[in-house]
Structure formats: C-alpha cells, structure tokens
Design a protein around this motif. Structure first.
Motif, mmCIF file in Angstrom:
data_model
loop_
_atom_site.group_PDB
_atom_site.id
_atom_site.type_symbol
_atom_site.label_atom_id
_atom_site.label_comp_id
_atom_site.label_asym_id
_atom_site.label_seq_id
_atom_site.Cartn_x
_atom_site.Cartn_y
_atom_site.Cartn_z
ATOM 1 N N LEU A 320 31.448 -35.069 1.315
ATOM 2 C CA LEU A 320 31.816 -36.194 0.453
ATOM 3 C C LEU A 320 33.329 -36.304 0.305
ATOM 4 C CD1 LEU A 320 29.116 -35.920 -2.370
ATOM 5 C CD2 LEU A 320 29.260 -37.649 -0.577
ATOM 6 N N LEU A 321 33.984 -35.149 0.149
ATOM 7 C CA LEU A 321 35.440 -35.162 0.040
ATOM 8 C C LEU A 321 36.081 -35.631 1.340
ATOM 9 C CD1 LEU A 321 36.075 -31.808 -1.895
ATOM 10 C CD2 LEU A 321 36.162 -34.133 -2.809
ATOM 11 N N GLY A 322 35.439 -35.256 2.471
ATOM 12 C CA GLY A 322 35.982 -35.655 3.769
ATOM 13 C C GLY A 322 35.941 -37.157 3.961
ATOM 14 N N THR A 323 34.887 -37.820 3.431
ATOM 15 C CA THR A 323 34.821 -39.286 3.557
ATOM 16 C C THR A 323 35.943 -39.967 2.776
ATOM 17 O OG1 THR A 323 33.285 -39.376 1.675
ATOM 18 C CG2 THR A 323 32.340 -39.258 3.895
ATOM 19 N N ALA A 324 36.436 -39.277 1.751
ATOM 20 C CA ALA A 324 37.552 -39.821 0.966
ATOM 21 C C ALA A 324 38.887 -39.235 1.414
ATOM 22 C CB ALA A 324 37.326 -39.544 -0.517
ATOM 23 N N ASN A 325 38.866 -38.529 2.542
ATOM 24 C CA ASN A 325 40.096 -37.908 3.088
ATOM 25 C C ASN A 325 40.720 -36.921 2.103
ATOM 26 O OD1 ASN A 325 40.019 -39.321 5.555
ATOM 27 N ND2 ASN A 325 40.929 -41.138 4.555
ATOM 28 N N LEU A 326 39.836 -36.192 1.379
ATOM 29 C CA LEU A 326 40.323 -35.156 0.462
ATOM 30 C C LEU A 326 39.967 -33.794 1.046
ATOM 31 C CD1 LEU A 326 39.236 -36.723 -2.951
ATOM 32 C CD2 LEU A 326 41.518 -36.695 -1.941
ATOM 33 N N VAL A 327 40.944 -33.144 1.661
ATOM 34 C CA VAL A 327 40.739 -31.839 2.273
ATOM 35 C C VAL A 327 41.760 -30.867 1.696
ATOM 36 C CG1 VAL A 327 40.681 -30.525 4.429
ATOM 37 C CG2 VAL A 327 39.881 -32.911 4.394
ATOM 38 N N MET A 328 41.275 -29.720 1.228
ATOM 39 C CA MET A 328 42.188 -28.730 0.663
ATOM 40 C C MET A 328 42.895 -27.939 1.761
ATOM 41 S SD MET A 328 40.029 -27.390 -2.646
ATOM 42 C CE MET A 328 38.439 -27.456 -1.860
ATOM 43 N N LEU A 329 42.121 -27.222 2.584
ATOM 44 C CA LEU A 329 42.707 -26.436 3.679
ATOM 45 C C LEU A 329 42.114 -26.888 4.997
ATOM 46 C CD1 LEU A 329 42.678 -22.887 2.011
ATOM 47 C CD2 LEU A 329 44.635 -24.428 2.269
ATOM 48 N N ASP A 330 40.888 -26.467 5.238
ATOM 49 C CA ASP A 330 40.105 -26.906 6.379
ATOM 50 C C ASP A 330 38.640 -26.831 5.967
ATOM 51 O OD1 ASP A 330 38.966 -24.175 7.228
ATOM 52 O OD2 ASP A 330 41.134 -23.800 7.247
ATOM 53 N N PRO A 331 37.729 -27.443 6.720
ATOM 54 C CA PRO A 331 36.329 -27.501 6.252
ATOM 55 C C PRO A 331 35.729 -26.142 5.919
ATOM 56 C CG PRO A 331 36.660 -29.014 8.068
ATOM 57 C CD PRO A 331 37.947 -28.269 7.913
ATOM 58 N N ILE A 332 35.939 -25.105 6.740
ATOM 59 C CA ILE A 332 35.321 -23.796 6.484
ATOM 60 C C ILE A 332 35.877 -23.179 5.209
ATOM 61 C CG2 ILE A 332 35.092 -21.439 7.343
ATOM 62 C CD1 ILE A 332 34.863 -22.530 10.120
ATOM 63 N N ASN A 333 37.211 -23.172 5.070
ATOM 64 C CA ASN A 333 37.805 -22.586 3.866
ATOM 65 C C ASN A 333 37.511 -23.411 2.630
ATOM 66 O OD1 ASN A 333 39.062 -20.200 4.882
ATOM 67 N ND2 ASN A 333 40.570 -21.486 5.913
ATOM 68 N N ASP A 334 37.370 -24.723 2.789
ATOM 69 C CA ASP A 334 36.979 -25.542 1.643
ATOM 70 C C ASP A 334 35.578 -25.153 1.154
ATOM 71 O OD1 ASP A 334 39.362 -26.754 1.898
ATOM 72 O OD2 ASP A 334 38.596 -28.722 2.505
ATOM 73 N N VAL A 335 34.659 -24.886 2.110
ATOM 74 C CA VAL A 335 33.322 -24.413 1.740
ATOM 75 C C VAL A 335 33.412 -23.103 0.976
ATOM 76 C CG1 VAL A 335 31.159 -23.512 2.675
ATOM 77 C CG2 VAL A 335 32.107 -25.622 3.585
ATOM 78 N N ARG A 336 34.261 -22.194 1.412
ATOM 79 C CA ARG A 336 34.411 -20.902 0.725
ATOM 80 C C ARG A 336 34.963 -21.080 -0.680
ATOM 81 N NH1 ARG A 336 37.054 -18.069 6.098
ATOM 82 N NH2 ARG A 336 35.071 -17.509 7.106
ATOM 83 N N ILE A 337 35.962 -21.938 -0.830
ATOM 84 C CA ILE A 337 36.572 -22.127 -2.149
ATOM 85 C C ILE A 337 35.573 -22.757 -3.117
ATOM 86 C CG2 ILE A 337 38.361 -23.398 -3.394
ATOM 87 C CD1 ILE A 337 40.104 -23.118 -0.854
ATOM 88 N N ILE A 338 34.932 -23.849 -2.685
ATOM 89 C CA ILE A 338 33.961 -24.519 -3.564
ATOM 90 C C ILE A 338 32.766 -23.610 -3.849
ATOM 91 C CG2 ILE A 338 32.376 -26.481 -3.719
ATOM 92 C CD1 ILE A 338 34.394 -28.072 -2.053
ATOM 93 N N GLY A 339 32.327 -22.854 -2.827
ATOM 94 C CA GLY A 339 31.212 -21.928 -3.025
ATOM 95 C C GLY A 339 31.534 -20.841 -4.028
ATOM 96 N N THR A 340 32.741 -20.302 -3.974
ATOM 97 C CA THR A 340 33.154 -19.251 -4.916
ATOM 98 C C THR A 340 33.184 -19.789 -6.334
ATOM 99 O OG1 THR A 340 34.468 -18.192 -3.192
ATOM 100 C CG2 THR A 340 34.960 -17.595 -5.474
#
Length: 1111
Positions: A320-340
């Motif tokens: 969802l963030l990617g559709t709005a061009n909101l990326v923190m680092l990269d997709p894998i690390n974003d999953v880790r951050i949000i998951g934590t």
C-alpha cells in the motif's frame, strides 16, 4: 455463648464432654477442631449393654435445652459423639441461633453452597476430616460415614471448590481403641509437584478473568481459521480448481478438522481440563512421551506462526505504501521495520492481560465480519466499470464455465496443500483452556460451531466467486469489445460484449492479463462494495491470527514447563498476576517471532509449521482411538458424538495431508517428534496421569496372560521363572543381581519377602512396603516383582508364596535361596525350617537354586554405616533408597558413623561383584546329575549377558577311568545338539576316590554336635529326643549314607582343585530323601560341598526337560 454443662449433667456411661466442646468460629469462618496432633475424629464410647442404649438416649434427651445446637449434640449421644460444630454463615454464631438450612434436619453438615461450589457467587462451606470433627447423621443413623460429595473427588484446591478428604477405611473399620492412621490421597490421586504448584496458584488467584464459549473459543477459532487465505487466495484457488473441486477441497479440509474437533471435544469432556491446550489434552491422554514431544513443537509452531502472520501484514502495508511512493529503505527492510513495530504492539496487548487481548479480538472480528459481508453484498451490485476486471454479477454461463478445473502449473493436491493451512486454527480456543470458565462445555461447542461457520463461508466465497467472476480479464475498458463478429469469442464474457480469449496462456506460459480469478489475488476488493474494507479485513485476519498465536504459544509452553519434562525450562512456567500470565513465555515467544521476522524468509519454514499443527491433530485423533481401544473405565467423555474408528481415520488423514502438503517437511516433523519421544521415554519423567497408554498396557497384559493360559507348556518355550527369597530386595543385592542376570528379558523374577509375625499383622505397613520396594526395584532397573507375605515362620510364608505367587502361566517354577551360612551357630529349628523349604519346593514341582558366597549375602545389619577405606564409593543401603554408589564424603555428611570392620568391608565388596562387568574367566558347570537341563541352562543364560560375555563355559562331568574319552565325546555331541558353546569338557574319573583324612576329620567335627547318640541312651529316651529334635543325625542314618557323605567331601576337594579361580561355579545340588535324611546331615552335605569356594550356585531342576535339540 452458653456455658458448658455441668459435670453432673451427662448420662451414665458417657465420658464427660471436654472443655473444647463449646462453639467457636474464627474470623475466617473455619469451624473449630482438634489440633493436628489429635485424632482426626474424637469419639466417646458409650456402654452398649442390651436394652440400655435406648433408655440412656431417652434419659439424655430429656435434659436437652431446646436450642438447635444442643439438640443436635444430644442426638449425637450414642456410639459416636462428635464435638465441634460451627455455623458457616455468621462470624459470631451462638447455640441459641436457629440452625442453618443445611443442617436443621440432621441430614448433612454441608450447606447448599458446598454442593454447588463451582458457582461464583455462593459462599463455600466445607468440612475437612483431617482437621475437624463433625457429626453426620446419614439415613437416620449416627455415623461418621460421609455421604457422596463432589469435593471428595477433587484433586486440587481449585477455585471450583475445596478438596475434601473422606473418612478413611481405617477410621470406619478399625477398633475404637486403635489410633486411626493417617492416609494420604486415594490410589492414583497423588499430586505431582507441578499439580501442587498449580493448585496453590489456583487457590491464591482471586478475581480471575474467565471466558465463556463465545468469547473464549468461538471468536478465537473463527479469527484463526479466517486467515489471509480467505481474501487473497480463495478466489485464485477457484480459478485453478473450479467451483466443484474448490468445494471438494474445502469439504476435505472441513472433514479433517471436524473429526479432529470431535476428538478434541471427547478428550476435553473426559474430566476437568487445565491450561495447556493441545499439550494438556495429548499428554493426559497418551502420556508424557507423546505430550512432551508435541507440546514443544506445538509451542514453537505457534511462536513462528506469529512471525508468518505479522510478515503477511507487513507485506500488505508495504504494498500500500509502495502505491503511494512511500518507501522507507527498501521493500525487505520495510517489512522488517513494520513487522517489528507490529509484534511489539501485539506483545503489549498480550502482556496487558487476557481481558485486553479478548477485547482486541472482538474488535478485529467485527472488522473481519464486516469485510466478509462487504464482499457478499458487492457480488449483488454489479457495476459496468468493474466488467473490464472480469466481474459481471451472478450469471449461469460464468458459473458453468467455472465449474471445472483449469489448472495452470498446479494440481488438485497442490491446491489442497495451499488451502489447508487456512483450516489449522481449530485449537485456538483449546490452547487457552486454563482461561475458560467451563472448558468442558466451551471447547466442544465453540470449536465445532467455528468449523461449521467458517466452512460455510469458505464454500460461499468459492461458489459466489465462481458464479460472477471470469477467469481472465484484460482490465481495459474498450479493448476486445465486440460489434458484429461473435464467432471468434469463446468465453462466458462474450454475452456481455467482452472477448478475453487473448488472455489464455499459450504453451503454459504466464497469462498476459492482470485481472480475473487466475491473475488478480485482490479480486475480492474489486467485487466488494467498499474496497478499503477488504484491506481492513486482510489486516484484521493477519493481526488476529498473530495475536491468537502470540497468546497460545506461551500458554502451551507454560503448561509444558510446569510439568518439568524437559530440564532447564522450568523458569518459563512461572505465572504473574491474578491471571497467572506467563510473562517470560511471552518474551520468549516475542524473541522467536522477532528472529523469524528479521529473517523474512518464511516460505521455507511455512510447510514445517503446517506439519507441526497437523502432527498435533493426528495425535489428538489417535488419543481418542487409543483411549477407546484401551476400554478403560475412566474413559467416559460426556461428548458422545465421536467414534474410535473415525478418529483413527482422522489421524491417518492428518498424516496423509502432511505428506501431501510437503513430503520433506512431513519427514522432518516425524523425525523431530520421534527424537523428542525417545528422549522423554529415556528420561522417564516421574508423572502419573492415568494415560490411555497405561490402560492399554494393562489390557494387553491381561489379554496375553489369559491367552497364555490356553497354551500348553512346551520345552522350547521354557523360561526360568524364579521366586527369589530376598527378604527386603536391597538386603541381599548379590542374590538379586545374579538371578537378574539370567532372568532379565528372559523370565519372571519374584522377590519374596516373609514378614514373620505372631501377633496381628500390620497390613498397612505391608502395603506400604509393597509400593516402596516395587518402586525401588524399578528405580534400579531390576525387572522383578516384590511380593511380601505375613506368616508365623519362614516355612509357612514360603509355602504361601510357592502356592499363590504369579498369575496364570506367569508363575514361578524355580525357588532361589541364599545359603544359610550361620546354620551351625544358630537355632537348629531355623535350619529345620530352611531344609523343609527345599523339600516343600520339590513337593510343588519347583526347581531349587542355592547361592553361596564365602562372605555371605545378607547386608541388612550394616545398613546406613559409613565409609570403606579401600572402596572408591560406598553402597547406600537404606531401605527406601536405590542401590547406587555415592561419594564417600557424601556418606560422611549424611550421618556420623563408625568405619566398617574388615568382615563387613569384604561383605560389601562381595555384594557388589555381580553388578560389575566380569573380566576374562570361566563359568564352571559341574553337571553331575541330569535334572532336566536346568543346571546347564542357567550358566548358558548368564554367559550370554553383556557383563559375562568374556567368561567361557567349562563343563565337568563324572565318568569312569576307562571311558573318559568316550564320555567326553558323548557330552560334546550333546552340547553341540543343544547349541551351547563351551570351551572345555573335563571328565572326572576319581569322584569315588576316598577323601583326604583331614577332610573326613573336618566333616566328622562338623556333624558331631548334631548326632543323636542313641547307643548311649535307652530307646524310649532316644525316640523322644528324636521326636523333639528331628534334625538330629542317628548312627544308622550316618552309616547308611556314609558313601554319599564321602562323595560331598571328595567333590569339594575336586572343586578346589579345578575351579578355585572360576568367576562362578554352577553345580548339581545333591538330593536328600524326605523323612530319611535329617536336616543336620543334609545341611552338612551342602556346607561341605560348597565351602571355601568362589561364588557357587547349587542347582537342582524338577527333572522335567528344559532343553531340547528338536526344532
């Protein structure tokens, strides 16, 4: 409070009431009673002269004061008078107060609240026979016998009610002048340390939050079953497998889960269920071996499942963030951050308490149900703008097209393996069984209803999606719109003016289109009335499943830790707060989940987790089958809708599904379960849960014992089954160990113990010894049974054992005794008894084996003594401790004792010689007389054991000087036919040679004190002396058996010559004709034959063949 009656007011024959008879109630509303040092029941005797009892009671009743309490006291005057009673409902009751409802008629001393002690609002009232004394009038009869009460059957002091202890049999049966002994729990009700701790925690917890079947089970199971699969995979499965196969897949999964749900319900309703979920159900049904192995992997699977669900949530958020061009680092690390961040929030909700977690689950369920309704409402509202995505509303042509399968790189079983993990949430409610108000009602009702509702919803989604969505769509508004040429259009969308035939892949390549059942995982968002609600439903499904797993894993692990099956994990079992929350378990689960979230590669481990859940389901189903097969009277589930064969089929189906989902994960799961099972079996945790394994073992033992009774004895199946007169099993370890060497895994060994008592026997002590010594044998890995009897002398007790020990064909056939070393120094009556035991054994057609050691066998006189200087460790010989070596300094610390003398030191060393591995040496078999082969079979069995494998068998036989070679060849031929290995055969041609003069003199000196000397007295005096002392040796007897006496003397000389260095001597025991040979002469033969030699076994079979060379 009224004053106590005067000393002159009680009736004749009745003891004066003690000063403590006045009523008193403490602040805790506990009735007054005797101190623990007093008897459990205070009883006053009343004269029971004929006709006087009724008169006495009448006279006594005339002095009643009229208040309720004193009337009850007067009625109690009879054989029993009970002292102390208190009103449970007031802190300051008096005898003038009206009696309470529960006791006004004298029928019971329990208030109504005690009968309904599980109701939360009523006050609990109980009586405890260990600390208080009560008068109970049952059926109009004055007695301390108790009426049936649920509180007698409780195991712990749980919040449901107090544990009461009924009057013991001794208190009701023993004589009144006898002090009643204190009994513990009834058989099988002893509490393990874990259960005692649970009882303490349960008793201390007040205001505990408990859930009903809806909030505790139904909601959790529905949330866990309605996972992400419902929104992002179900429509894709319909596109691949078609409507029919999709419904079959859902039905197959529902059948497996329904069978498992019925099995879970059966186990859950077969008694009170504590916390621990699947682990508790399996361990209490199949035992700690299966329960311990499943409990560990089930808790781990739930912990990793938290990571799986959280990563699924995080990936959706990142998209969802990617559709709005909101990326923190990269997709894998974003999953880790949000998951934590997500798992930290879930941990906070869980640690806040079960009440907060339940509220969160209700909130998530509302969102989830709203999303489901949103989808179904959307299917009835077709929009032309959605047609380009493949949604046309309900249409028969679309339904017909989607009925059959259209597999693209998939198969039916691959579709099943993808869907089935969605159905693995059926234990979500059972996993928090400790937090349910009534698990027996909640688990069956909530679990089965959740399976029904979720199964119908899955099928509804499959049918509705197949009826209104085509498999492929371009997503382009006007592309493919038909005007005139309809002949080239082949799809159901043609009737709506769309041609999506170009979307079909060629040569199994991926479709070029992005929409339709095949191509768009988010097609439900397109169909729904409000698409953001579907996204919210996905979030709700993932977070609710993660939250349920985050709660389940610590709860299951806490129960596992409390049972102390695995070392080093007990600290995680500690609970905190009023709900006994496993905070340490939460942190451990959080750590495991966080680790797998950071790995972010869960596709590999996902099949293993599904297989872990399936292994749990398989064992739950097998538990029901196993319990039903065992046919134990304790298997009485109140849930009746189960069948043992259906449960077995469910277990098989679960195992099949494991391999269908992923064969290597199934193999890995089985290896893990088997390894943990072997470990727990090897450790043998000290628990007794009355599992179906025990019940089935008993049933099989009973069945096989009865089957054996119908089979005639055969020489090929002969086994030495020994009745070993050890006394207390640890008092003669050498005798026990040597017999165990040739009976272990081969034959029966019964340790007989005759307790000599001329007074009334203490059967309580006898039963206590039976339990303790049997446990001692088991702890020492001695495969034997302990059987004590009470008798007036040793011979009578041995006769009892010879006649009654054993069961059916599992009955001793050989009596094993220790040699009576002190026969010449003790009372000859004891020797007479000893020799008669041998005669009795032969009369009962038993074989007889006698073991003699130079140093002796009985070490009971040095029990508890201290150190031995020359030994690295000391044998601990206390009756209740196992025979084992402990460091000498440990012994010194235990008790200040004096050192052992030289004789006792040698005795201790000798008593341990058969526990050690025997070095290279020989087992010498002196097979002088054919007794059926027992003299040869026993040394063969001994030499085949690991501790004796370095010892060779040497055979010695009697023969004639001129036939030595012939006799040797004949014996070698016989041994080879018997398939018995030997290293040497020696033929003794000089057995009948006259013994040495010093040996003859020693024998004469031995028997001198026991001669009758009838020539030195008149005949009448000689006959009277012989009658009074039948063991005496007559001159005629001595002359008649002179040659036999000389043979024993000569054999001892030959034994010293040939076998003085043997590890063990096995020799044919000489026989003495009953009534013809006196006990003193027979004992002299045995003593002379076996003295000053290495360990020697004197063996005489019952002259029935125990060896054969026929196949």
């Amino acid at each position: 409070m009224s004053a106590p009656p005067s000393p002159t007011s009680f009736c004749p024959g009745e003891a004066a009431p003690p000063e403590t008879d006045t009523l008193a109630v403490d602040g805790g509303l506990k009735p007054a009673g005797p101190t623990p040092s007093q008897s459990r029941f205070q009883v006053d005797l009343v004269a029971e002269a004929a006709g006087s009892e009724k008169t006495t009671a009448t006279d006594c009743s005339s002095t009643a004061t009229g208040d309720g309490a004193e009337k009850a006291a007067e009625e109690a005057k009879g054989r029993f008078r009970v002292v102390n009673f208190a009103d449970p409902r007031s802190a300051a009751s008096s005898p003038d107060a009206a009696p309470v409802d529960g006791v006004q008629n004298g029928d019971t001393v329990m208030s109504e609240g005690s009968l309904h002690s599980s109701t939360g609002g009523q006050q609990h009232y109980h009586y405890d026979t260990h600390t208080n004394t009560y008068y109970l009038r049952t059926f109009g009869h004055n007695t301390i016998d108790a009426v049936p009460n649920i509180d007698f059957y409780r195991q712990t002091a749980a919040p449901l009610g107090e544990k009461l202890i009924r009057p013991t049999l001794s208190e009701l049966h023993d004589e009144l002048d006898k002090e009643p002994f204190e009994d513990g729990f009834a058989n099988g009700e002893e509490l393990t340390p874990a259960e005692e701790a649970a009882a303490k925690e349960a008793a201390e917890s007040k205001g505990v939050v408990k859930f009903g079947w809806v909030k505790g089970v139904l909601v959790r199971c529905m949330l866990n079953i309605w996972g992400v699969m419902l929104f992002i995979r179900m429509t894709w499965i319909v596109g691949q497998a078609g409507v029919v196969y999709s419904c079959v897949i859902v039905a197959m999964a529902t059948v497996v889960t329904t069978i498992t749900g019925c099995s879970t319900s059966a186990i859950a309703t077969n008694g009170f269920v504590r916390g621990g979920g699947a682990y508790y159900l399996i361990s209490r049904s199949l035992g700690p071996e299966f329960g311990g192995s499943i409990g560990l992997i089930f808790a781990f699977a739930n912990a990793v499942a938290v990571a799986m669900y959280v990563v699924g949530f995080a990936e959706t958020v990142v998209e969802l963030l990617g559709t709005a061009n909101l990326v923190m680092l990269d997709p894998i690390n974003d999953v880790r951050i949000i998951g934590t961040i997500t798992v930290l929030i879930l941990l906070g909700i869980s640690v806040a308490g079960m009440e907060w977690e339940a509220k969160a689950q209700i909130f998530l369920l509302v969102i989830l149900i709203s999303a489901i309704f949103n989808y179904f409402i959307g299917t009835f509202i077709p929009f032309e703008s959605k047609e380009k995505y493949g949604f046309f509303g309900y249409d028969g042509g679309i339904m017909w097209e989607n009925l059959g399968p259209d597999f693209r790189g998939e198969t039916f079983f691959s579709m099943f393996s993808i869907f089935f993990p969605a159905a693995t949430g059926i234990l979500a409610g059972a996993n928090i069984s400790g937090d349910l108000a009534d698990p027996q009602m909640a688990i069956p009702r909530g679990t089965l209803l959740a399976i029904l509702i979720t199964g119908l919803v899955y099928m509804g989604v499959a049918v509705s999606a197949g009826a209104c969505i085509v498999r492929d769509a371009t997503g382009v508004e006007h592309n493919g719109t038909l005007s005139a040429d309809l002949t080239n259009c082949t799809g159901a969308a043609c009737r709506f003016g769309y041609d999506f035939s170009s979307c079909r892949p060629v040569n199994e390549e991926k479709s070029s289109c992005l929409y339709g059942l095949h191509n768009n995982f988010q097609i439900m968002s397109v169909v729904s009335g409000f698409s953001p609600l579907i996204t919210a439903g996905i979030f709700s499904a993932t977070l609710s499943s993660a939250l349920a797993s985050l709660v389940s894993a610590p709860k299951v692990f806490q129960a596992l830790c409390k049972d102390n099956i695995y070392p080093g994990i007990a600290s995680f079992g500690r609970g905190y707060g009023k709900n006994n929350e496993p905070l340490r378990g939460y942190l451990l689960t959080f750590g495991i989940a966080l680790a797998f979230i950071l790995i972010a590669e869960l596709n590999t481990i996902a099949p293993i987790i599904s297989n872990f859940f399936l292994a749990s389901y398989a064992l739950i189903n097998f538990s029901v089958f196993h319990a039903s097969l065992a046919n134990s009277p304790g298997w009485r589930p109140s849930f009746k809708y189960y069948n043992m064969w259906v449960s077995l089929a469910g277990a098989v189906l679960c195992c099949v599904v494991m391999f269908v989902i992923n064969w290597w994960a199934a193999l890995f799961t089985n290896v893990i379960v088997l390894s943990l099972y072997i470990y727990v079996s090897y450790k043998k945790p000290d628990v007794n849960w009355g599992s179906s394994t025990q019940a089935l073992t008993y049933q099989q033992a009973l069945t096989h014992s009865l089957q054996l009774c119908g089979v005639a004895d055969h020489v090929k199946t002969f086994r030495p089954q020994c009745l070993v007169m050890t006394g207390a099993p640890n008092s003669r370890p050498a005798l026990l160990n040597l017999v165990h060497a040739f009976t272990k895994n081969v034959g029966l060994m019964v340790c007989g113990h005759v307790r000599i008592s001329s007074r009334r026997p203490n059967f309580k002590e006898l039963n206590s010894d039976l339990v303790r010594y049997q446990r001692w044998l088991l702890n020492n890995n001695s495969k034997a049974f302990y059987t004590p009897v009470v008798a007036e002398d040793l011979r009578q007790g041995t006769q009892y054992l010879l006649q009654a020990s054993g069961l059916g064909r599992l009955k001793p056939n050989t009596l094993v005794l220790g040699f009576k070393n002190d026969w010449s120094n003790g009372d000859m009556k004891d020797t007479e008894i000893y020799m008669n035991m041998i005669h009795d054994a032969f009369d009962f057609q038993y074989g007889v084996v006698i073991l003699r050691l130079r140093e002796g066998l009985d070490i009971s006189h040095i029990q508890g003594q201290g150190t031995v200087q020359d030994l690295p460790c000391v044998l601990i010989l206390l009756p209740l401790l196992p025979v084992r070596c402990l460091p000498c300094e440990t012994c010194n610390k235990s008790s200040p004792t004096m050192p052992l003398n030289v004789a006792d030191q040698k005795l201790l060393e000798a008593s341990q010689q058969f526990q050690k591995k025997q070095g290279k040496g020989t087992v010498d078999v002196w097979w002088l007389f054919d007794d059926g082969g027992l003299t040869l079979l026993i040394p063969y069995l001994i030499a085949s054991k690991k501790k004796w494998k370095d010892c060779k068998i040497r055979v010695f036989i009697g023969g004639k000087i001129n036939r030595i070679d012939h006799d040797r060849r004949a014996m070698a031929t016989l041994l080879s036919k018997f398939r018995i290995d030997f290293s040497d055969i020696t033929v003794l041609g000089d057995i009948n040679t006259k013994p040495k003069s010093e040996s003859l003199a020693a024998f004469a000196k031995m028997i001198e004190p026991y001669k009758l000397r009838e020539d030195d007295m008149d005949q009448e005096a000689a006959e009277k002396l012989k009658s009074d002392e039948p063991w005496r040796i007559t001159d005629n007897e001595l002359e008649l058996y002179k040659a036999k006496s000389n043979r024993q003397i000569r054999l001892n000389e030959l034994l010293k010559e040939h076998s003085s260095t043997a590890n063990l001597i096995v020799m044919s025991m000489p026989l003495a004709r009953k009534g013809a040979v006196s006990s003193a002469l027979y004992m002299s033969w045995l003593d002379t034959l076996s003295k000053d030699l290495p360990p020697i076994l004197l063996v005489r079979g019952n002259h029935q063949s125990v060896l054969t060379f026929y196949s």
